[in-house]
Write a protein that holds these residues in place. Structure first.
Motif, short mmCIF file in Angstrom:
data_model
loop_
_atom_site.label_atom_id
_atom_site.label_comp_id
_atom_site.label_asym_id
_atom_site.label_seq_id
_atom_site.Cartn_x
_atom_site.Cartn_y
_atom_site.Cartn_z
N HIS A 63 18.52 38.00 -93.39
CA HIS A 63 17.06 36.74 -93.11
C HIS A 63 16.53 37.68 -94.45
O HIS A 63 16.16 39.21 -94.81
CB HIS A 63 16.19 36.84 -91.61
CG HIS A 63 15.87 38.18 -91.10
ND1 HIS A 63 16.98 39.34 -90.74
CD2 HIS A 63 15.11 37.62 -90.97
CE1 HIS A 63 16.27 39.68 -89.73
NE2 HIS A 63 15.01 39.49 -89.68
N ASP A 67 11.87 44.03 -94.12
CA ASP A 67 12.55 45.67 -93.31
C ASP A 67 14.59 45.44 -93.74
O ASP A 67 14.53 47.04 -93.45
CB ASP A 67 11.56 45.81 -91.82
CG ASP A 67 12.14 44.55 -91.13
OD1 ASP A 67 11.82 43.55 -91.68
OD2 ASP A 67 12.86 44.86 -89.77
N HIS A 68 14.31 44.27 -93.75
CA HIS A 68 15.61 44.17 -94.15
C HIS A 68 16.39 43.92 -95.76
O HIS A 68 17.03 43.94 -95.82
CB HIS A 68 16.01 42.60 -93.48
CG HIS A 68 16.09 42.80 -91.98
ND1 HIS A 68 17.49 43.46 -91.44
CD2 HIS A 68 14.93 42.97 -91.09
CE1 HIS A 68 16.50 43.12 -90.21
NE2 HIS A 68 15.42 43.39 -89.93
N ASP A 207 17.96 40.66 -86.38
CA ASP A 207 17.27 40.10 -85.76
C ASP A 207 16.85 38.65 -84.77
O ASP A 207 17.57 37.65 -85.33
CB ASP A 207 15.94 40.17 -87.07
CG ASP A 207 15.22 41.35 -87.30
OD1 ASP A 207 16.07 42.21 -86.89
OD2 ASP A 207 14.03 41.21 -87.62
N HIS A 243 13.29 39.24 -81.01
CA HIS A 243 13.94 39.85 -81.10
C HIS A 243 15.01 40.20 -79.22
O HIS A 243 14.66 39.46 -78.33
CB HIS A 243 12.82 41.08 -81.00
CG HIS A 243 12.89 41.49 -82.26
ND1 HIS A 243 13.54 42.02 -83.50
CD2 HIS A 243 11.51 40.79 -83.18
CE1 HIS A 243 12.87 41.45 -84.11
NE2 HIS A 243 12.13 41.36 -84.42
N HIS A 265 18.01 49.46 -85.56
CA HIS A 265 17.34 48.67 -85.40
C HIS A 265 15.97 48.76 -84.24
O HIS A 265 15.35 47.96 -83.30
CB HIS A 265 17.31 46.78 -85.11
CG HIS A 265 15.95 46.26 -85.95
ND1 HIS A 265 14.82 45.60 -85.01
CD2 HIS A 265 15.84 45.91 -87.57
CE1 HIS A 265 14.23 45.35 -86.03
NE2 HIS A 265 14.92 45.26 -87.33
ZN LIG Z 1 13.56 43.42 -88.42
#
Ligand SMILES: [Zn+2]
Ligand SMILES: [Zn+2]
Length: 299
Positions: A63, A67-68, A207, A243, A265
């Motif tokens: 996604h 952060d990804h 996530d 999450h 993660h």
């Molecule tokens: Zn994340």
């Protein structure tokens, strides 16, 4: 058996720590180099893991949260500057074309060949030997999980061939394809000289909020990799932010009858308390570990 190798390039959450970079992992199998997510700084993790980023052949994005993906511009630019010669295929959920257009605008020239595939759930890559499946997960934006699957294969048993004193001819290949053959007047059935090499499966769920259908996609996985952003005391928060808690990740592994679970993660809040996440997960599913940056798994 050719190994599937997984290198955890980043195992952190939204904020990196000295021990954990943002999320990224590289799955390699023969010539396939599948990078799943590319958090900021991922390209620097490659030399630290003694790997060349030229190993990457495909990128799967779960996604488009920072952060990804914030490592993509830097990684693509470096590949271009180091004469990356392949066509790089990038797969991601709805919005991927839009985001990749923005990223390529940031870069002076785009010297590598890049093909972006905005995908729907289903089989997204397939060869006679393996496939990659994408499936929807439950985050606050379009988000996907991925399974890499090596198919079950019929193999010739060399010892049995030797025992029957069969000459090494191309006809033997027909046995592996399930056909009965005749060699030197001898009729040989596939069941006499073949065995089934079991398939293998790695499922990656990053996530997502908890949902019962997730286990279906991880069914019988040899390895399930999931996020574990929260501990049990924060189950409500996990739900609110879409999450997983470590215990919920373990519940998915248990329901799916997965063989092993790797948590990643990991939030900076649990930097020194990963044992708590493991403890909570272990109550539900025994074979669980928390990944660290540069961990390498083979299966
Ligand atoms: Zn994340
Ligand atoms: Zn996210």
């Amino acid at each position: 058996m050719e190994p599937i190798t997984l290198t955890f390039l980043g195992t952190g959450n939204a904020i990196p720590t000295p021990q954990r970079n943002h999320t990224s992992m590289l799955l390699t199998y023969k010539n396939l180099g599948l990078l799943v997510d590319c958090g900021e700084g991922t390209q620097r993790q490659f030399p630290q893991a003694s790997l060349s980023p030229h190993k990457i052949t495909h990128i799967c994005i779960t996604h488009w949260h920072g952060d990804h993906i914030l490592g993509l511009p830097g990684l693509l630019q470096s590949l271009g500057m180091s004469d990356y010669a392949k066509t790089l295929h990038l797969y991601g959920p709805k919005g991927s074309n839009h985001f990749m257009h923005a990223i390529t605008q940031l870069m002076t020239g785009m010297p590598i060949k890049l093909e972006v595939h905005e995908i729907n759930p289903g089989v997204i890559m397939e060869t006679p030997e393996w496939s990659v499946e994408a499936f929807s997960v439950h985050h606050d934006c379009p988000a996907l999980g991925y399974s890499f699957i090596i198919k079950e294969k019929t193999r010739l048993d060399k010892a049995k061939l030797k025992k029957l004193k069969l000459p090494n001819t191309p006809q033997l290949g027909q046995l592996a394809a399930g056909k009965t053959i005749t060699i030197n007047g001898k009729t040989i059935k596939p069941s006499q000289v073949t065995y089934q090499e079991p398939g293998r499966k790695v499922t990656i769920i990053l996530d997502t909020g908890f949902h019962p259908h997730l286990a279906k996609h991880a069914q019988d996985a040899n390895l399930l990799i999931t996020e574990a952003s929260f501990a049990q005391e924060e189950t409500e928060k996990a739900k609110e932010y879409h999450h997983l808690t470590a215990a919920q990740a373990a519940q998915i592994a248990k329901q799916a009858k997965a063989k092993a679970l790797m948590l990643t993660h990991i939030s900076q809040r649990y930097e020194h308390r990963t044992d708590l996440l493991i403890k909570e997960a272990k109550k539900v599913f025994k074979n669980v570990k928390a990944a660290n940056d540069f961990d390498v798994l083979t299966l």
